[in-house]
Design an enzyme around this catalytic site. Structure first.
Site, PDB file in Angstrom:
ATOM      1  N   LEU A 250       0.845  -1.213   0.000  1.00 50.65           N
ATOM      2  CA  LEU A 250       0.000   0.000   0.000  1.00 50.65           C
ATOM      3  C   LEU A 250       0.869   1.246   0.000  1.00 50.65           C
ATOM      4  O   LEU A 250       1.953   1.261   0.588  1.00 50.65           O
ATOM      5  CB  LEU A 250      -0.878   0.003   1.258  1.00 50.65           C
ATOM      6  CG  LEU A 250      -1.871  -1.149   1.398  1.00 50.65           C
ATOM      7  CD1 LEU A 250      -2.515  -1.092   2.789  1.00 50.65           C
ATOM      8  CD2 LEU A 250      -2.925  -1.082   0.303  1.00 50.65           C
TER       9      LEU A 250
ATOM     10  N   ASP B 290       2.762  -5.968   2.720  1.00 46.77           N
ATOM     11  CA  ASP B 290       3.132  -4.965   3.732  1.00 46.77           C
ATOM     12  C   ASP B 290       3.563  -5.621   5.043  1.00 46.77           C
ATOM     13  O   ASP B 290       3.726  -4.931   6.058  1.00 46.77           O
ATOM     14  CB  ASP B 290       1.949  -4.028   4.000  1.00 46.77           C
ATOM     15  CG  ASP B 290       1.744  -3.034   2.862  1.00 46.77           C
ATOM     16  OD1 ASP B 290       2.687  -2.274   2.566  1.00 46.77           O
ATOM     17  OD2 ASP B 290       0.654  -3.034   2.260  1.00 46.77           O
TER      18      ASP B 290
ATOM     19  N   GLU C 166       5.203  -3.586  13.001  1.00 50.38           N
ATOM     20  CA  GLU C 166       4.734  -2.754  14.121  1.00 50.38           C
ATOM     21  C   GLU C 166       3.213  -2.642  14.167  1.00 50.38           C
ATOM     22  O   GLU C 166       2.634  -2.524  15.248  1.00 50.38           O
ATOM     23  CB  GLU C 166       5.317  -1.340  13.984  1.00 50.38           C
ATOM     24  CG  GLU C 166       4.714  -0.366  14.965  1.00 50.38           C
ATOM     25  CD  GLU C 166       5.339   1.018  14.902  1.00 50.38           C
ATOM     26  OE1 GLU C 166       5.189   1.694  13.881  1.00 50.38           O
ATOM     27  OE2 GLU C 166       5.979   1.396  15.875  1.00 50.38           O
ATOM     28  N   ASP C 167       2.592  -2.702  12.998  1.00 46.79           N
ATOM     29  CA  ASP C 167       1.154  -2.449  12.964  1.00 46.79           C
ATOM     30  C   ASP C 167       0.317  -3.600  13.511  1.00 46.79           C
ATOM     31  O   ASP C 167      -0.885  -3.448  13.714  1.00 46.79           O
ATOM     32  CB  ASP C 167       0.724  -2.099  11.531  1.00 46.79           C
ATOM     33  CG  ASP C 167       1.355  -0.789  11.100  1.00 46.79           C
ATOM     34  OD1 ASP C 167       1.359   0.156  11.911  1.00 46.79           O
ATOM     35  OD2 ASP C 167       1.868  -0.717   9.966  1.00 46.79           O
TER      36      ASP C 167
ATOM     37  N   ARG D 169      -4.293  -5.962   5.190  1.00 42.18           N
ATOM     38  CA  ARG D 169      -3.304  -6.258   6.226  1.00 42.18           C
ATOM     39  C   ARG D 169      -3.884  -7.043   7.414  1.00 42.18           C
ATOM     40  O   ARG D 169      -3.148  -7.456   8.305  1.00 42.18           O
ATOM     41  CB  ARG D 169      -2.663  -4.950   6.703  1.00 42.18           C
ATOM     42  CG  ARG D 169      -1.992  -4.179   5.559  1.00 42.18           C
ATOM     43  CD  ARG D 169      -0.997  -3.172   6.069  1.00 42.18           C
ATOM     44  NE  ARG D 169       0.025  -3.830   6.840  1.00 42.18           N
ATOM     45  CZ  ARG D 169       0.895  -3.201   7.634  1.00 42.18           C
ATOM     46  NH1 ARG D 169       0.850  -1.890   7.724  1.00 42.18           N
ATOM     47  NH2 ARG D 169       1.807  -3.868   8.315  1.00 42.18           N
TER      48      ARG D 169
ATOM     49  N   ARG E   7      -6.698   4.509   9.778  1.00 45.20           N
ATOM     50  CA  ARG E   7      -6.505   3.093  10.123  1.00 45.20           C
ATOM     51  C   ARG E   7      -6.932   2.750  11.558  1.00 45.20           C
ATOM     52  O   ARG E   7      -6.986   1.577  11.914  1.00 45.20           O
ATOM     53  CB  ARG E   7      -5.019   2.735   9.970  1.00 45.20           C
ATOM     54  CG  ARG E   7      -4.422   3.007   8.602  1.00 45.20           C
ATOM     55  CD  ARG E   7      -4.869   2.002   7.580  1.00 45.20           C
ATOM     56  NE  ARG E   7      -4.241   2.238   6.292  1.00 45.20           N
ATOM     57  CZ  ARG E   7      -3.054   1.747   5.942  1.00 45.20           C
ATOM     58  NH1 ARG E   7      -2.382   0.989   6.776  1.00 45.20           N
ATOM     59  NH2 ARG E   7      -2.566   1.995   4.740  1.00 45.20           N
TER      60      ARG E   7
ATOM     61  N   HIS F 278       0.100   7.433   9.689  1.00 41.65           N
ATOM     62  CA  HIS F 278      -0.012   7.025  11.089  1.00 41.65           C
ATOM     63  C   HIS F 278       0.479   8.155  12.001  1.00 41.65           C
ATOM     64  O   HIS F 278       1.321   8.960  11.598  1.00 41.65           O
ATOM     65  CB  HIS F 278       0.878   5.802  11.375  1.00 41.65           C
ATOM     66  CG  HIS F 278       0.369   4.515  10.811  1.00 41.65           C
ATOM     67  ND1 HIS F 278       1.128   3.706  10.016  1.00 41.65           N
ATOM     68  CD2 HIS F 278      -0.825   3.888  10.954  1.00 41.65           C
ATOM     69  CE1 HIS F 278       0.429   2.627   9.679  1.00 41.65           C
ATOM     70  NE2 HIS F 278      -0.755   2.712  10.239  1.00 41.65           N
TER      71      HIS F 278
ATOM     72  N   CYS G  25       8.098   1.208  11.890  1.00 38.94           N
ATOM     73  CA  CYS G  25       7.196   0.207  11.301  1.00 38.94           C
ATOM     74  C   CYS G  25       7.853  -1.154  11.173  1.00 38.94           C
ATOM     75  O   CYS G  25       7.185  -2.180  11.157  1.00 38.94           O
ATOM     76  CB  CYS G  25       6.761   0.639   9.911  1.00 38.94           C
ATOM     77  SG  CYS G  25       6.572   2.391   9.688  1.00 38.94           S
TER      78      CYS G  25
HETATM   79  C1  CIR Z   1       0.741   0.591   4.838  1.00 43.64           C
HETATM   80  O1  CIR Z   1       0.227   1.481   4.167  1.00 43.64           O
HETATM   81  O2  CIR Z   1       0.105  -0.028   5.688  1.00 43.64           O
HETATM   82  C2  CIR Z   1       2.181   0.239   4.594  1.00 43.64           C
HETATM   83  N1  CIR Z   1       2.495   0.417   3.233  1.00 43.64           N
HETATM   84  C3  CIR Z   1       3.074   1.094   5.461  1.00 43.64           C
HETATM   85  C4  CIR Z   1       2.901   0.838   6.922  1.00 43.64           C
HETATM   86  C5  CIR Z   1       3.816   1.667   7.756  1.00 43.64           C
HETATM   87  N2  CIR Z   1       3.675   1.322   9.121  1.00 43.64           N
HETATM   88  C6  CIR Z   1       3.832   2.172  10.125  1.00 43.64           C
HETATM   89  O3  CIR Z   1       3.972   3.366   9.910  1.00 43.64           O
HETATM   90  N3  CIR Z   1       3.720   1.703  11.361  1.00 43.64           N
END
Ligand code: CIR
Length: 262
Positions: free
Chosen positions: A24, A66, A71-72, A91, A137, A168, A255
Protein backbone atom coordinates in the site's frame (compact mmCIF):
# COMPACT_ATOMS: atom_id res chain seq x y z
CA UNK A 1 18.36 5.64 31.33
CA UNK A 2 15.75 3.18 32.53
CA UNK A 3 12.49 4.19 30.88
CA UNK A 4 10.41 1.17 29.86
CA UNK A 5 9.51 3.16 26.76
CA UNK A 6 13.05 3.06 25.37
CA UNK A 7 14.67 0.08 27.10
CA UNK A 8 14.31 -3.23 25.24
CA UNK A 9 15.85 -6.68 25.09
CA UNK A 10 14.21 -8.06 21.95
CA UNK A 11 12.94 -7.04 18.55
CA UNK A 12 10.83 -8.87 15.99
CA UNK A 13 11.27 -8.14 12.29
CA UNK A 14 10.05 -9.74 9.08
CA UNK A 15 12.00 -9.84 5.83
CA UNK A 16 10.28 -8.16 2.88
CA UNK A 17 8.62 -10.47 0.34
CA UNK A 18 9.04 -10.41 -3.45
CA UNK A 19 5.51 -8.99 -3.69
CA UNK A 20 6.44 -5.62 -2.15
CA UNK A 21 5.44 -3.93 -5.42
CA UNK A 22 1.84 -4.51 -4.30
CA UNK A 23 2.35 -2.81 -0.96
CA UNK A 24 0.00 0.00 0.00
CA UNK A 25 1.07 3.59 -0.58
CA UNK A 26 -0.77 6.92 -0.57
CA UNK A 27 1.06 8.24 -3.62
CA UNK A 28 2.88 6.31 -6.33
CA UNK A 29 6.46 7.62 -6.29
CA UNK A 30 7.99 4.64 -8.07
CA UNK A 31 8.54 0.93 -7.53
CA UNK A 32 10.53 -0.27 -4.52
CA UNK A 33 13.55 -2.41 -5.31
CA UNK A 34 13.56 -5.73 -3.42
CA UNK A 35 17.32 -6.27 -3.35
CA UNK A 36 17.98 -2.79 -2.03
CA UNK A 37 15.17 -3.15 0.50
CA UNK A 38 16.61 -6.46 1.72
CA UNK A 39 20.06 -4.89 2.11
CA UNK A 40 18.57 -2.02 4.09
CA UNK A 41 16.65 -4.53 6.17
CA UNK A 42 19.87 -6.38 7.03
CA UNK A 43 21.46 -3.09 8.09
CA UNK A 44 18.41 -2.34 10.25
CA UNK A 45 18.60 -5.74 11.96
CA UNK A 46 22.35 -5.33 12.51
CA UNK A 47 21.78 -1.94 14.10
CA UNK A 48 19.18 -3.40 16.46
CA UNK A 49 21.62 -6.14 17.45
CA UNK A 50 24.33 -3.58 18.08
CA UNK A 51 21.87 -1.71 20.26
CA UNK A 52 21.47 -4.83 22.39
CA UNK A 53 18.53 -6.62 20.81
CA UNK A 54 18.01 -10.30 20.44
CA UNK A 55 16.30 -10.12 17.03
CA UNK A 56 13.69 -12.65 15.96
CA UNK A 57 13.70 -12.46 12.18
CA UNK A 58 10.57 -13.85 10.58
CA UNK A 59 10.28 -15.18 7.05
CA UNK A 60 8.57 -13.16 4.33
CA UNK A 61 4.83 -13.65 3.85
CA UNK A 62 4.18 -14.04 0.14
CA UNK A 63 0.51 -13.07 0.39
CA UNK A 64 1.07 -9.92 2.45
CA UNK A 65 3.16 -7.27 0.69
CA UNK A 66 3.13 -4.97 3.73
CA UNK A 67 3.99 -7.66 6.29
CA UNK A 68 7.52 -6.33 6.88
CA UNK A 69 5.83 -3.43 8.69
CA UNK A 70 5.30 -5.65 11.73
CA UNK A 71 4.73 -2.75 14.12
CA UNK A 72 1.15 -2.45 12.96
CA UNK A 73 0.19 -5.93 14.17
CA UNK A 74 0.66 -5.54 17.94
CA UNK A 75 1.26 -3.24 20.88
CA UNK A 76 3.98 -4.53 23.19
CA UNK A 77 4.10 -3.04 26.67
CA UNK A 78 5.94 -4.17 29.79
CA UNK A 79 2.68 -5.57 31.22
CA UNK A 80 1.58 -7.54 28.17
CA UNK A 81 0.89 -7.63 24.45
CA UNK A 82 -2.24 -6.64 22.58
CA UNK A 83 -2.85 -7.90 19.06
CA UNK A 84 -4.05 -5.10 16.84
CA UNK A 85 -6.70 -5.20 14.12
CA UNK A 86 -5.40 -3.25 11.11
CA UNK A 87 -7.70 -0.81 9.39
CA UNK A 88 -6.27 -1.71 6.00
CA UNK A 89 -8.27 -4.77 4.83
CA UNK A 90 -5.28 -6.21 2.96
CA UNK A 91 -3.30 -6.26 6.23
CA UNK A 92 -5.87 -7.90 8.56
CA UNK A 93 -4.45 -11.39 7.94
CA UNK A 94 -0.94 -10.42 9.07
CA UNK A 95 -2.00 -10.61 12.71
CA UNK A 96 -2.71 -14.35 12.63
CA UNK A 97 0.86 -14.90 11.45
CA UNK A 98 2.28 -12.80 14.27
CA UNK A 99 0.08 -14.28 17.01
CA UNK A 100 1.98 -17.58 17.57
CA UNK A 101 5.31 -15.75 17.65
CA UNK A 102 4.07 -13.38 20.34
CA UNK A 103 2.21 -16.11 22.24
CA UNK A 104 5.52 -17.93 22.74
CA UNK A 105 7.01 -14.80 24.31
CA UNK A 106 4.07 -13.62 26.37
CA UNK A 107 1.21 -15.71 27.78
CA UNK A 108 -2.25 -14.18 27.89
CA UNK A 109 -2.23 -12.11 24.73
CA UNK A 110 -5.03 -9.58 24.54
CA UNK A 111 -6.62 -8.49 21.27
CA UNK A 112 -8.65 -5.85 19.49
CA UNK A 113 -11.74 -7.52 18.00
CA UNK A 114 -14.17 -6.60 15.24
CA UNK A 115 -15.53 -4.09 14.57
CA UNK A 116 -12.60 -2.09 16.00
CA UNK A 117 -9.45 -1.17 14.13
CA UNK A 118 -6.08 -0.05 15.44
CA UNK A 119 -2.67 -0.17 13.81
CA UNK A 120 0.44 -0.06 15.99
CA UNK A 121 1.84 2.83 13.99
CA UNK A 122 -0.78 5.05 15.61
CA UNK A 123 0.41 4.35 19.16
CA UNK A 124 3.21 6.13 21.01
CA UNK A 125 4.03 4.84 24.50
CA UNK A 126 5.98 7.55 26.27
CA UNK A 127 6.45 5.88 29.63
CA UNK A 128 4.04 8.26 31.33
CA UNK A 129 1.06 7.69 28.98
CA UNK A 130 -0.06 6.04 25.79
CA UNK A 131 -0.88 8.45 22.98
CA UNK A 132 -3.12 7.02 20.28
CA UNK A 133 -3.82 8.94 17.09
CA UNK A 134 -7.17 8.55 15.39
CA UNK A 135 -6.43 8.02 11.71
CA UNK A 136 -7.75 6.38 8.58
CA UNK A 137 -6.50 3.09 10.12
CA UNK A 138 -7.42 3.55 13.80
CA UNK A 139 -10.98 4.19 14.94
CA UNK A 140 -12.97 4.87 18.09
CA UNK A 141 -14.37 1.32 18.18
CA UNK A 142 -10.80 0.05 18.49
CA UNK A 143 -9.91 2.63 21.13
CA UNK A 144 -12.97 1.68 23.18
CA UNK A 145 -11.47 -1.80 23.49
CA UNK A 146 -7.92 -0.61 24.04
CA UNK A 147 -8.75 1.79 26.85
CA UNK A 148 -9.87 -0.72 29.53
CA UNK A 149 -6.94 -3.01 28.78
CA UNK A 150 -4.47 -0.17 29.23
CA UNK A 151 -6.21 1.14 32.33
CA UNK A 152 -6.13 -2.36 33.82
CA UNK A 153 -2.36 -2.25 33.36
CA UNK A 154 -2.15 1.16 35.01
CA UNK A 155 -1.59 3.20 31.84
CA UNK A 156 -3.39 6.36 30.81
CA UNK A 157 -4.63 6.45 27.22
CA UNK A 158 -4.82 9.86 25.56
CA UNK A 159 -6.62 10.11 22.23
CA UNK A 160 -5.04 12.55 19.82
CA UNK A 161 -5.54 13.43 16.17
CA UNK A 162 -3.41 12.42 13.23
CA UNK A 163 -3.50 15.08 10.47
CA UNK A 164 -5.47 13.70 7.48
CA UNK A 165 -2.46 13.78 5.15
CA UNK A 166 -0.40 11.67 7.56
CA UNK A 167 -0.70 7.85 7.45
CA UNK A 168 -0.01 7.02 11.09
CA UNK A 169 0.49 9.14 14.20
CA UNK A 170 4.08 7.92 14.45
CA UNK A 171 4.75 8.68 10.80
CA UNK A 172 5.34 12.18 12.17
CA UNK A 173 6.85 11.62 15.61
CA UNK A 174 9.01 9.45 17.82
CA UNK A 175 10.00 9.21 21.47
CA UNK A 176 13.62 10.18 22.13
CA UNK A 177 13.43 9.88 25.90
CA UNK A 178 10.72 10.09 28.51
CA UNK A 179 10.64 13.89 28.31
CA UNK A 180 11.45 14.42 24.65
CA UNK A 181 9.78 13.73 21.33
CA UNK A 182 10.96 14.33 17.80
CA UNK A 183 8.04 15.62 15.73
CA UNK A 184 6.95 17.52 12.67
CA UNK A 185 5.51 20.96 13.16
CA UNK A 186 2.22 19.90 11.55
CA UNK A 187 1.71 17.17 14.16
CA UNK A 188 2.88 19.17 17.17
CA UNK A 189 0.53 21.98 16.08
CA UNK A 190 -2.36 19.76 17.23
CA UNK A 191 -1.14 20.32 20.80
CA UNK A 192 -0.61 16.61 21.42
CA UNK A 193 2.87 17.11 22.90
CA UNK A 194 2.09 19.83 25.41
CA UNK A 195 4.16 18.99 28.48
CA UNK A 196 6.95 17.32 26.49
CA UNK A 197 10.15 18.80 25.14
CA UNK A 198 9.77 18.76 21.37
CA UNK A 199 12.62 18.67 18.87
CA UNK A 200 11.18 19.70 15.52
CA UNK A 201 12.41 18.08 12.33
CA UNK A 202 13.57 20.90 10.07
CA UNK A 203 11.28 22.00 7.23
CA UNK A 204 11.73 19.73 4.24
CA UNK A 205 12.89 16.81 6.41
CA UNK A 206 9.46 15.74 7.70
CA UNK A 207 10.17 12.15 6.63
CA UNK A 208 12.91 12.01 9.26
CA UNK A 209 10.43 12.18 12.15
CA UNK A 210 9.88 8.44 12.23
CA UNK A 211 12.89 7.18 14.18
CA UNK A 212 13.23 4.69 17.02
CA UNK A 213 15.06 5.03 20.26
CA UNK A 214 16.29 1.52 21.11
CA UNK A 215 18.32 1.53 24.32
CA UNK A 216 21.13 4.00 23.73
CA UNK A 217 20.79 4.26 19.96
CA UNK A 218 18.46 6.29 17.74
CA UNK A 219 17.88 4.58 14.40
CA UNK A 220 16.96 7.14 11.78
CA UNK A 221 16.54 7.19 8.01
CA UNK A 222 19.61 8.27 6.05
CA UNK A 223 19.52 11.40 3.92
CA UNK A 224 18.29 13.97 6.43
CA UNK A 225 21.44 15.87 7.38
CA UNK A 226 19.80 18.68 9.34
CA UNK A 227 17.85 16.27 11.53
CA UNK A 228 20.96 14.14 12.02
CA UNK A 229 22.98 17.19 13.05
CA UNK A 230 20.25 18.33 15.44
CA UNK A 231 20.05 14.92 17.15
CA UNK A 232 23.82 14.66 17.31
CA UNK A 233 24.05 18.10 18.88
CA UNK A 234 21.41 17.05 21.42
CA UNK A 235 23.70 14.13 22.36
CA UNK A 236 21.69 11.28 20.90
CA UNK A 237 23.77 8.46 19.40
CA UNK A 238 22.34 8.10 15.92
CA UNK A 239 22.63 5.30 13.42
CA UNK A 240 21.45 6.05 9.87
CA UNK A 241 19.71 3.38 7.79
CA UNK A 242 18.78 3.58 4.11
CA UNK A 243 14.98 3.88 4.01
CA UNK A 244 14.61 4.73 0.30
CA UNK A 245 12.50 1.74 -0.63
CA UNK A 246 10.36 1.41 2.49
CA UNK A 247 9.58 5.11 2.15
CA UNK A 248 8.00 4.38 -1.24
CA UNK A 249 5.52 2.25 0.73
CA UNK A 250 5.05 4.90 3.44
CA UNK A 251 7.09 2.84 5.92
CA UNK A 252 9.95 3.82 8.18
CA UNK A 253 12.09 2.92 11.16
CA UNK A 254 9.37 2.21 13.70
CA UNK A 255 7.20 0.21 11.30
CA UNK A 256 9.90 -2.38 10.73
CA UNK A 257 10.02 -3.87 14.22
CA UNK A 258 8.14 -4.79 17.32
CA UNK A 259 10.25 -3.92 20.34
CA UNK A 260 9.92 -5.75 23.64
CA UNK A 261 11.51 -6.06 27.03
CA UNK A 262 11.50 -9.63 28.31
C1 CIR B 1 0.74 0.59 4.84
O1 CIR B 1 0.23 1.48 4.17
O2 CIR B 1 0.10 -0.03 5.69
C2 CIR B 1 2.18 0.24 4.59
N1 CIR B 1 2.49 0.42 3.23
C3 CIR B 1 3.07 1.09 5.46
C4 CIR B 1 2.90 0.84 6.92
C5 CIR B 1 3.82 1.67 7.76
N2 CIR B 1 3.68 1.32 9.12
C6 CIR B 1 3.83 2.17 10.12
O3 CIR B 1 3.97 3.37 9.91
N3 CIR B 1 3.72 1.70 11.36
Amino acid sequence: MTSPATRFTRAITRRPAPGIANGLRAVDRGMPDLDRMLAAHRAYVDALRQAGAEVIELDPLADFPDAQFVEDTALCLPEGIILMRPGAPSRLGEVAHMEPVLARLCPGLRRIDAPGHIEGGDILFTGREVLVGLSARTDRAGLAQLQPILEGWGHRLRIVDTPPEVLHFKTDCALLDEQTVLATRRLAATGCFDGYRVLFVPDGEEAAANVIRFNDIVLMPAGFPETAAMLDKADYAIREIDNTDCALLDGGMSCLSLRLCG
